[in-house]
Motif scaffolding. Structure first.
Motif, PDB file in Angstrom:
ATOM      1  N   GLU A 121       0.815  -1.215   0.000  1.00 12.43           N
ATOM      2  CA  GLU A 121       0.000   0.000   0.000  1.00 12.43           C
ATOM      3  C   GLU A 121       0.851   1.270   0.000  1.00 12.43           C
ATOM      4  OE1 GLU A 121       0.277  -1.347   4.373  1.00 12.43           O
ATOM      5  OE2 GLU A 121       0.165  -2.248   2.368  1.00 12.43           O
ATOM      6  N   LEU A 122       2.169   1.130   0.239  1.00 12.56           N
ATOM      7  CA  LEU A 122       3.055   2.296   0.240  1.00 12.56           C
ATOM      8  C   LEU A 122       4.028   2.287  -0.932  1.00 12.56           C
ATOM      9  CD1 LEU A 122       3.975   2.482   4.061  1.00 12.56           C
ATOM     10  CD2 LEU A 122       2.041   3.529   2.858  1.00 12.56           C
ATOM     11  N   ALA A 123       3.876   1.346  -1.847  1.00 11.52           N
ATOM     12  CA  ALA A 123       4.825   1.192  -2.951  1.00 11.52           C
ATOM     13  C   ALA A 123       4.911   2.442  -3.821  1.00 11.52           C
ATOM     14  CB  ALA A 123       4.431  -0.019  -3.803  1.00 11.52           C
ATOM     15  N   GLU A 124       3.817   3.178  -3.943  1.00 12.18           N
ATOM     16  CA  GLU A 124       3.833   4.378  -4.779  1.00 12.18           C
ATOM     17  C   GLU A 124       4.803   5.434  -4.260  1.00 12.18           C
ATOM     18  OE1 GLU A 124       0.403   7.152  -4.267  1.00 12.18           O
ATOM     19  OE2 GLU A 124      -0.422   5.512  -3.060  1.00 12.18           O
ATOM     20  N   TYR A 125       5.118   5.406  -2.958  1.00 14.55           N
ATOM     21  CA  TYR A 125       6.015   6.395  -2.382  1.00 14.55           C
ATOM     22  C   TYR A 125       7.487   6.005  -2.512  1.00 14.55           C
ATOM     23  CZ  TYR A 125       1.639   7.862  -0.225  1.00 14.55           C
ATOM     24  OH  TYR A 125       0.350   8.263  -0.019  1.00 14.55           O
ATOM     25  N   PHE A 126       7.751   4.727  -2.716  1.00 16.00           N
ATOM     26  CA  PHE A 126       9.134   4.251  -2.813  1.00 16.00           C
ATOM     27  C   PHE A 126       9.306   3.399  -4.076  1.00 16.00           C
ATOM     28  CE2 PHE A 126       8.159   4.492   1.808  1.00 16.00           C
ATOM     29  CZ  PHE A 126       9.062   5.481   2.175  1.00 16.00           C
ATOM     30  N   PRO A 127       9.046   3.955  -5.254  1.00 16.25           N
ATOM     31  CA  PRO A 127       9.100   3.159  -6.484  1.00 16.25           C
ATOM     32  C   PRO A 127      10.495   2.633  -6.815  1.00 16.25           C
ATOM     33  CG  PRO A 127       8.902   5.493  -7.004  1.00 16.25           C
ATOM     34  CD  PRO A 127       8.704   5.365  -5.517  1.00 16.25           C
ATOM     35  N   ASP A 128      11.526   3.273  -6.251  1.00 13.99           N
ATOM     36  CA  ASP A 128      12.897   2.873  -6.547  1.00 13.99           C
ATOM     37  C   ASP A 128      13.479   1.922  -5.510  1.00 13.99           C
ATOM     38  OD1 ASP A 128      12.711   4.979  -4.674  1.00 13.99           O
ATOM     39  OD2 ASP A 128      14.809   5.555  -4.997  1.00 13.99           O
ATOM     40  N   LEU A 129      12.680   1.539  -4.518  1.00 13.60           N
ATOM     41  CA  LEU A 129      13.189   0.706  -3.423  1.00 13.60           C
ATOM     42  C   LEU A 129      12.397  -0.591  -3.302  1.00 13.60           C
ATOM     43  CD1 LEU A 129      13.621   3.392  -0.593  1.00 13.60           C
ATOM     44  CD2 LEU A 129      15.405   2.459  -2.082  1.00 13.60           C
ATOM     45  N   GLY A 130      13.087  -1.636  -2.897  1.00 17.00           N
ATOM     46  CA  GLY A 130      12.419  -2.885  -2.561  1.00 17.00           C
ATOM     47  C   GLY A 130      12.300  -3.062  -1.068  1.00 17.00           C
ATOM     48  N   GLU A 131      13.106  -2.267  -0.336  1.00 12.12           N
ATOM     49  CA  GLU A 131      13.175  -2.416   1.110  1.00 12.12           C
ATOM     50  C   GLU A 131      13.323  -1.049   1.778  1.00 12.12           C
ATOM     51  OE1 GLU A 131      15.352  -5.965   3.154  1.00 12.12           O
ATOM     52  OE2 GLU A 131      16.743  -4.271   3.231  1.00 12.12           O
ATOM     53  N   VAL A 132      12.706  -0.877   2.931  1.00 12.25           N
ATOM     54  CA  VAL A 132      12.824   0.347   3.725  1.00 12.25           C
ATOM     55  C   VAL A 132      13.174  -0.035   5.160  1.00 12.25           C
ATOM     56  CG1 VAL A 132      11.270   1.815   2.371  1.00 12.25           C
ATOM     57  CG2 VAL A 132      10.345   0.321   4.160  1.00 12.25           C
ATOM     58  N   ALA A 133      13.605   0.960   5.925  1.00 17.96           N
ATOM     59  CA  ALA A 133      13.809   0.754   7.360  1.00 17.96           C
ATOM     60  C   ALA A 133      12.508   1.076   8.079  1.00 17.96           C
ATOM     61  CB  ALA A 133      14.929   1.652   7.867  1.00 17.96           C
ATOM     62  N   THR A 134      12.066   0.187   8.956  1.00 12.02           N
ATOM     63  CA  THR A 134      10.818   0.410   9.674  1.00 12.02           C
ATOM     64  C   THR A 134      11.089   0.574  11.165  1.00 12.02           C
ATOM     65  OG1 THR A 134      10.393  -1.955  10.025  1.00 12.02           O
ATOM     66  CG2 THR A 134       9.548  -0.967   7.995  1.00 12.02           C
ATOM     67  N   TYR A 135      10.288   1.424  11.789  1.00 13.58           N
ATOM     68  CA  TYR A 135      10.370   1.667  13.229  1.00 13.58           C
ATOM     69  C   TYR A 135       8.945   1.618  13.773  1.00 13.58           C
ATOM     70  CZ  TYR A 135      14.944   3.511  11.900  1.00 13.58           C
ATOM     71  OH  TYR A 135      16.205   3.673  11.371  1.00 13.58           O
ATOM     72  N   HIS A 136       8.697   0.732  14.710  1.00 10.52           N
ATOM     73  CA  HIS A 136       7.361   0.573  15.292  1.00 10.52           C
ATOM     74  C   HIS A 136       7.417   0.998  16.754  1.00 10.52           C
ATOM     75  CE1 HIS A 136       3.706  -2.252  16.209  1.00 10.52           C
ATOM     76  NE2 HIS A 136       3.364  -0.983  16.146  1.00 10.52           N
ATOM     77  N   ARG A 137       6.638   2.034  17.093  1.00 12.73           N
ATOM     78  CA  ARG A 137       6.667   2.587  18.446  1.00 12.73           C
ATOM     79  C   ARG A 137       5.267   2.680  19.028  1.00 12.73           C
ATOM     80  NH1 ARG A 137       9.476   8.096  17.203  1.00 12.73           N
ATOM     81  NH2 ARG A 137       8.369   7.715  15.243  1.00 12.73           N
ATOM     82  N   LEU A 138       5.190   2.506  20.336  1.00 13.25           N
ATOM     83  CA  LEU A 138       3.947   2.666  21.076  1.00 13.25           C
ATOM     84  C   LEU A 138       4.082   3.895  21.958  1.00 13.25           C
ATOM     85  CD1 LEU A 138       1.158   1.480  21.987  1.00 13.25           C
ATOM     86  CD2 LEU A 138       2.429   0.310  23.809  1.00 13.25           C
ATOM     87  N   ARG A 139       3.096   4.803  21.863  1.00 10.14           N
ATOM     88  CA  ARG A 139       3.114   6.013  22.686  1.00 10.14           C
ATOM     89  C   ARG A 139       2.015   5.940  23.730  1.00 10.14           C
ATOM     90  NH1 ARG A 139       3.349   8.677  17.387  1.00 10.14           N
ATOM     91  NH2 ARG A 139       5.503   9.130  16.858  1.00 10.14           N
TER      92      ARG A 139
END
Length: 249
Positions: A121-139
């Motif tokens: 669902e986020l592929a349109e924002y990173f068309p040149d990447l196959g992988e991103v760094a993810t950070y999952h936080r609870l506030r």
């Protein structure tokens, strides 16, 4: 008595100055250390710090006073309310500091982080990447400990290599990218929609399954128009509301 020292900002002349100052000061207040003084500098000192008139500064302070973040005492000065409730309505008017203020003032727990495939669902924002760094936080509300939202940030790998996890526990991603990494942020687009809590969100936010939540997507762009970070945040529907003000000037 030593006064609290707010962050500095570069003002955008296309937006109301009082609004930008109030959001910057709000972010500084919510992101302060417990050891920081509660007394604010005088109106004149704050006006000089931000490069605005005393009248503009007065309007900015009134905004924070109405929200309950500060109290003003004649002859004694202006003081930060240490027990002011966080996570109250969010007002967005197009400044980066508004986004920083939105995400500040809560206890943050890092749930997990690391490289991951770009979500479909986020592929349109990173068309040149196959992988991103993810950070999952609870506030959580820093006073009650009640969970208020959980956020996943999807960041370009070359930026993630310069991110310190300790900074992400202390500050919002937007502030880390801008002030620590040095990313040249030009704009952030916000989308908020109503959804029902899925099993993960219901468990993390301690709400019933399928209860109403606010689903927020924020895309941070650099000056070339390239997305740097996509934040997906699930807010408790009974704790947050979003107000967007459009400036007609």
């Amino acid at each position: 008595m030593t006064s609290f020292a707010p962050d500095s900002i570069v003002l955008n002349r296309k937006l109301p100055l009082w609004y930008q100052v109030s959001q910057s000061l709000r972010a500084s207040i919510l992101g302060r250390s417990p050891r920081d003084p509660l007394r604010l500098p005088t109106e004149e000192q704050l006006a000089a710090h931000y490069g605005v008139s005393v009248l503009t500064m007065r309007q900015a302070l009134k905004e924070l006073e109405d929200e309950g973040l500060i109290t003003r005492h004649r002859r004694r000065g202006t003081f930060i309310e240490p027990d002011a409730r966080r996570g109250t309505p969010v007002r967005l008017l197009g400044s980066v500091d508004a986004i920083v203020a939105q995400q500040s003032g809560m206890t943050t727990e890092m749930l997990d982080h690391g490289p991951a495939p770009v979500p479909a669902e986020l592929a349109e924002y990173f068309p040149d990447l196959g992988e991103v760094a993810t950070y999952h936080r609870l506030r959580s509300d820093e006073k009650t400990g009640e969970p208020t939202n959980h956020a996943r940030n999807h960041v370009r790998p070359e930026l993630a290599a310069r991110i310190d996890l300790d900074d992400l526990v202390r500050w919002p991603m937007t502030k880390v990218l801008r002030d620590v990494v040095g990313a040249d942020i030009s704009r952030i687009t916000d989308t908020v929609e109503a959804r029902l809590a899925d099993p993960e969100t219901a468990q993390l936010l301690q709400v019933p399954l399928l209860s109403p939540i606010l689903h927020y997507t924020g895309v941070t762009y650099d000056t070339s128009g390239r997305p740097l970070d996509v934040a997906v945040i699930q807010y408790r529907g009974d704790r947050f509301s979003f107000t967007v003000t459009l400036d007609a000037t």
